[in-house]
Design a protein around this motif. Structure first.
Motif, PDB file in Angstrom:
ATOM      1  N   ALA A  93       0.826  -1.212   0.000  1.00 51.86           N
ATOM      2  CA  ALA A  93       0.000   0.000   0.000  1.00 51.86           C
ATOM      3  C   ALA A  93       0.858   1.257   0.000  1.00 51.86           C
ATOM      4  O   ALA A  93       0.579   2.213  -0.737  1.00 51.86           O
ATOM      5  N   ASN A  94       1.896   1.258   0.810  1.00 52.03           N
ATOM      6  CA  ASN A  94       2.756   2.439   0.900  1.00 52.03           C
ATOM      7  C   ASN A  94       3.602   2.622  -0.356  1.00 52.03           C
ATOM      8  O   ASN A  94       3.864   3.755  -0.774  1.00 52.03           O
ATOM      9  N   TRP A  95       4.018   1.509  -0.950  1.00 50.19           N
ATOM     10  CA  TRP A  95       4.743   1.593  -2.227  1.00 50.19           C
ATOM     11  C   TRP A  95       3.834   2.199  -3.302  1.00 50.19           C
ATOM     12  O   TRP A  95       4.246   3.086  -4.051  1.00 50.19           O
ATOM     13  N   ALA A  96       2.602   1.740  -3.349  1.00 51.91           N
ATOM     14  CA  ALA A  96       1.674   2.202  -4.377  1.00 51.91           C
ATOM     15  C   ALA A  96       1.301   3.671  -4.205  1.00 51.91           C
ATOM     16  O   ALA A  96       0.992   4.368  -5.179  1.00 51.91           O
ATOM     17  N   SER A  97       1.331   4.159  -2.966  1.00 58.06           N
ATOM     18  CA  SER A  97       0.902   5.538  -2.707  1.00 58.06           C
ATOM     19  C   SER A  97       2.040   6.556  -2.789  1.00 58.06           C
ATOM     20  O   SER A  97       1.798   7.757  -2.694  1.00 58.06           O
TER      21      SER A  97
ATOM     22  N   ASN B  29       5.504   6.155 -10.646  1.00 56.74           N
ATOM     23  CA  ASN B  29       4.902   6.505 -11.934  1.00 56.74           C
ATOM     24  C   ASN B  29       4.039   5.392 -12.514  1.00 56.74           C
ATOM     25  O   ASN B  29       3.432   5.575 -13.582  1.00 56.74           O
ATOM     26  N   LEU B  30       4.002   4.263 -11.825  1.00 54.98           N
ATOM     27  CA  LEU B  30       3.145   3.171 -12.270  1.00 54.98           C
ATOM     28  C   LEU B  30       1.759   3.271 -11.660  1.00 54.98           C
ATOM     29  O   LEU B  30       0.739   3.168 -12.356  1.00 54.98           O
TER      30      LEU B  30
ATOM     31  N   MET C 250      -9.563   7.262  -9.211  1.00 56.30           N
ATOM     32  CA  MET C 250     -10.115   7.788  -7.962  1.00 56.30           C
ATOM     33  C   MET C 250     -10.054   9.317  -7.886  1.00 56.30           C
ATOM     34  O   MET C 250     -10.589   9.900  -6.931  1.00 56.30           O
ATOM     35  N   GLY C 251      -9.387   9.951  -8.841  1.00 60.62           N
ATOM     36  CA  GLY C 251      -9.337  11.410  -8.846  1.00 60.62           C
ATOM     37  C   GLY C 251      -8.346  12.006  -7.878  1.00 60.62           C
ATOM     38  O   GLY C 251      -8.394  13.202  -7.596  1.00 60.62           O
ATOM     39  N   VAL C 252      -7.416  11.178  -7.352  1.00 63.03           N
ATOM     40  CA  VAL C 252      -6.419  11.662  -6.397  1.00 63.03           C
ATOM     41  C   VAL C 252      -5.213  12.190  -7.172  1.00 63.03           C
ATOM     42  O   VAL C 252      -4.593  11.457  -7.945  1.00 63.03           O
ATOM     43  N   ASP C 253      -4.877  13.442  -6.969  1.00 63.59           N
ATOM     44  CA  ASP C 253      -3.769  14.057  -7.690  1.00 63.59           C
ATOM     45  C   ASP C 253      -2.472  13.284  -7.442  1.00 63.59           C
ATOM     46  O   ASP C 253      -2.130  12.972  -6.303  1.00 63.59           O
ATOM     47  N   ARG C 254      -1.748  12.991  -8.508  1.00 66.12           N
ATOM     48  CA  ARG C 254      -0.544  12.174  -8.400  1.00 66.12           C
ATOM     49  C   ARG C 254       0.574  12.850  -7.609  1.00 66.12           C
ATOM     50  O   ARG C 254       1.510  12.201  -7.154  1.00 66.12           O
TER      51      ARG C 254
END
Length: 446
Positions: free
Chosen positions: A145-149, A154-155, A164-168
């Protein structure tokens, strides 16, 4: 009509069970009344994005007055409100008991509640607000989860932005495999019997953020309280509902309030004080729940028994005195006053608490961080959030202090992101912000 009021602000119960509460014709009529008063005053022009959007709509209209603004254009004003309560509690001269009877944040809440009832709410954003579900799922695989967030991923971050509309670019909270509530069962913390505050008992309301995302805040709170003689139990029935409140889901908040207040009332009856670890949650328990369920006795009892963690430590200091052992914090603290701490109308308790530390060097910053709960991480809002929080970031960066702290952990992280974007030399290289109770624990050497 009088210009402003000298009386303390008063809030009325939220009449969310009345069908008229969700009637868009009545809502738009009230929006028109309130917006026209705001247009004539403009004292809140620098608080958040809602007011600049409103004033630009009016100034750019055909007549330069609200009468030529299309009702359909009201929605961006509503969407930009973060329910920070600063206009109501700090700035607006026309809040009740003034005859104009303005409660801008609760009017924005009413609009969102009507949108939700009409099926017009942002479903992706609603999924993001399910903090207990998300915390439990992410806690099963916190590393993934922490890696993905991570903002540099960039993946996954472009995918999260699209779905989900969360700004990258927005920093997101980390997750832990072992919650604060679980850690507390085996940490062996016992109260110091020689401390002036010995005999006090506290049920710590863990809050979803501390429980799933930052258990260190809870551990620091337990350590400081135990050092001051306070027996603590960690209680976490569920999230306080602030994320759902922001989206207008008042029925869900009412359900949560009944559940949590019933469980917490058992601890109150045992002689425990209730202490919330983040200001948004303390605000819900103290002020918002009683307005949603004004007749519920457990809610009333919980409201009267609840303190914010910094407020509670200051209360110990004033009544019994703090335990010995505090040492200076080298380099001083740039302390951001979180909006939901200010909205509790209790004074600057975080600053007051840290000033008990010897040689205290505190720079208090009373400007919005710009984050606004879930609002500031969304695509289309993140850059605005950085803009709104620029003053707080600049004051923090130029303070020369070693520590940057905020009672709102999300605000603290957002300020650090704002500092990264400042065009200034010698920007401080601070990896993480602190909750004031963490700095208190550090000053105690705990």
């Amino acid at each position: 009509m009088s210009e402003g009021s000298l009386d303390a602000p008063v809030r009325y119960a939220i009449d969310w069970n009345d069908p008229d509460f969700y009637d868009f014709d009545k809502i738009n009529a009230e929006l028109e009344r309130v917006f026209d008063i705001c247009h004539g005053c403009r004292r809140c022009f620098n608080l958040c994005e809602s007011f600049p959007i409103l004033f630009d709509l009016i100034d750019d209209s055909e007549s330069g007055e609200l009468d030529t603004v299309d009702v359909a254009d009201y929605k961006p004003v509503v969407d930009a409100c973060t329910l920070c309560d600063m206009c109501f509690m700090v700035t607006c001269p026309y809040v009740p008991p003034h005859e104009f009877n303005l409660d801008f944040p609760h009017l924005m809440l009413r609009y969102r509640a009507a949108e939700l009832k009409a099926g017009k709410a942002d479903r992706a954003l609603i999924e993001l607000t399910k903090t207990d579900r998300n915390g439990k799922l992410a806690g099963m695989m916190p590393g993934v989860a922490n890696w993905a967030s991570e903002t540099g991923n960039n993946l996954t971050r472009p995918l999260l932005e699209k779905t989900m509309g969360v700004d990258r670019q927005a920093a997101l909270p980390k997750f832990h495999g072992k919650t604060f509530a679980l850690r507390a069962k085996s940490d062996g913390v016992t109260p110091n019997k020689d401390a002036p505050g010995y005999g006090r008992k506290v049920a710590l309301y863990a809050t979803c953020f501390v429980n799933y995302n930052n258990p260190v805040i809870g551990e620091a709170a337990r350590a400081v309280l135990a050092h001051n003689g306070v027996e603590t139990e960690v209680v976490y029935p569920s999230c306080c509902g602030m994320p759902q409140f922001e989206q207008g889901d008042i029925a869900k908040v009412a359900e949560t309030a009944k559940q949590v207040s019933t469980e917490m009332a058992v601890w109150i009856d045992k002689g425990y004080d209730i202490v919330a670890l983040t200001p948004s949650c303390a605000l819900m328990l103290k002020f918002e729940w009683p307005l949603i369920l004004p007749e519920d006795e457990s809610v009333k009892k919980l409201s009267a028994a609840t303190s914010d963690i910094t407020e509670y430590v200051v209360d110990i200091a004033k009544k019994e005195g703090l335990a010995d052992g505090l040492e200076p914090l080298d380099g001083g603290v740039a302390l951001h006053m979180a909006c939901h701490a200010r909205a509790q109308n209790m004074g600057a308790k975080a600053a007051e608490m840290l000033r008990f530390v010897p040689e205290a060097d505190i720079k208090v910053i009373e400007r919005c961080s710009g984050h606004g709960g879930s609002w500031g991480v969304m695509k289309g809002n993140f850059e605005k959030a950085i803009k709104v929080g620029r003053n707080a970031a600049r004051q923090s960066a130029s303070s020369g202090k070693t520590y940057i702290a905020s009672e709102c952990p999300l605000a603290g992280t957002h300020i650090l992101q704002g500092i990264e974007r400042l065009k200034m030399e010698d920007k401080p290289q601070i990896e993480e912000s602190q909750h004031p109770i963490e700095l208190m624990a550090k000053a105690y050497g705990l």
